[in-house]
Design an enzyme around this catalytic site. Structure first.
Site, PDB file in Angstrom:
ATOM      1  N   HIS A  34       0.834  -1.206   0.000  1.00 24.22           N
ATOM      2  CA  HIS A  34       0.000   0.000   0.000  1.00 24.22           C
ATOM      3  C   HIS A  34       0.870   1.258   0.000  1.00 24.22           C
ATOM      4  CE1 HIS A  34      -4.277  -1.348   1.359  1.00 24.22           C
ATOM      5  NE2 HIS A  34      -3.793  -2.118   0.422  1.00 24.22           N
ATOM      6  N   ASP A  92      -7.572   4.090   6.490  1.00 20.30           N
ATOM      7  CA  ASP A  92      -7.547   2.771   5.841  1.00 20.30           C
ATOM      8  C   ASP A  92      -6.982   1.759   6.845  1.00 20.30           C
ATOM      9  OD1 ASP A  92      -7.544   0.700   4.050  1.00 20.30           O
ATOM     10  OD2 ASP A  92      -6.225   1.641   2.592  1.00 20.30           O
TER      11      ASP A  92
END
Lengths: 170, 170, 170
Positions: C50, C84
């Site tokens: 990510h 997130d």
């Protein structure tokens, strides 16, 4: 013909609350057909939680197995009938070793002949990884097939996610 | 360029039947590429069940691993090719320890170069609880990534629930 | 009031990438609040994956438990804040035996009072078969309830499948 609405969604997606709001809009005379059985504490808590949300305008009928008969008895043009939920009914039928296809045929006939509006709640259970055990796989096959048949018979189908409805049909 | 359609959904959501209807509308000349292998009774029953639905307008090709080659051989401007399904193909590749990224690259190249219309069926498997075992987690990661890549390459993507399509793209 | 966007979806559905694109459109000044903890190699790989996607326009804050405080500190009218994800935060809270209802109340209050735009990523985990173990069932109940509450507070809710968004709200 009286309208049939199917409310589909995952666990804790807000299906029941959405179905109750639809019922509240449909008629002041409401019958709640519960298919859940309080076989353990977890289920008893869940049933109590659902019950606490419904006011006195609701009459509650328990029908863990005899769903078609309960719908026939409750449906009238000025009552709205909410069935919560088809997935537990299916689970009860499998545990009791009933003939699922025959039961589903009977339910579809009952729905299409019903004298009043019906709102049906059902779980979508087929969007995870294939389950390890054969029983769980058989259950999700039955559940998926039942949802397809009910959706085909329904006038309106909504899919709930995070409490929000997506219209699939109607 | 020939159109690519992805039909996505859960187990028993009506994906295959929907894909077959799309194919029937696309061309009278149809090739069905099956990735399933009848390794056990459960799978054999499922394959027979799917096969019984297709009439003689279909030619069936089995391609548990060599999917790109099967598509290249079958795709022509006046044939519609239906692949059912990508998730089983992925599962077969993982069992045979193929390089998934390389296979996916090859498939995407094949799809975008195909000489005729393609309809691809795939499972959404990432909407349940995180699986306990690492292999299942790896599988759903691969499946999710593959679905994203195919969806990006596709002209049309539909998501099936209870037999009803939601259009995601196209 | 600053807009709140919820990006909901399954594993590997493209939620994070979609949320990052929304953030890129919202402001050149971006704060990424990560709730993941690199407790094992699998998670460390995922975090690195990510991270590699985000460029230097992003400032990263780690908040495995203290999410409300991190949002309060980061939110300004000219910064966009991306969280997130909520599902990992919930998982961290359960492991640390925090009071989930109280934490959720606090988060909702923080969101509605935030000084700048917020984008929140969360997993839908309730669309598979009922999990065997009670902890997993409790987790998916908590996750479903949290998603409902956040969706109610949000101005915009999108559901991702195969990288493609369906608008549920807004």
């Amino acid at each position: 013909m009286a309208p049939i609405t199917l409310v589909l969604g995952g666990a804790r997606s807000g299906k029941s609350a959405h179905a109750e709001r639809l019922a509240a809009d449909a008629s002041p005379r409401r019958v709640y057909i519960a298919t859940a059985q309080a076989l353990d504490d977890e289920m008893a808590t869940r049933i109590a939680d659902h019950k606490s949300r419904r006011d006195l305008s609701w009459r509650t009928v328990e029908a863990p197995l005899g769903l078609s008969d309960a719908i026939k008895a409750a449906a009238t043009p000025d009552h709205v009938v909410l069935v919560d939920c088809l997935t537990l009914w299916l689970s009860n039928l499998l545990l009791a070793e009933h003939d699922i296809e025959k039961e589903a045929d009977g339910l579809i006939a009952t729905l299409t002949d019903a004298a009043g509006p019906l709102i049906l709640v059902s779980n979508e259970v087929g969007l995870g990884i294939v389950p390890d055990n054969a029983l769980a796989r058989a259950f999700r096959d039955h559940a998926g097939r039942l949802n397809q048949r009910i959706a085909e018979a329904a006038d309106k189908v909504v899919f709930l996610a995070a409490g929000l409805p997506m219209v699939l049909k109607g």
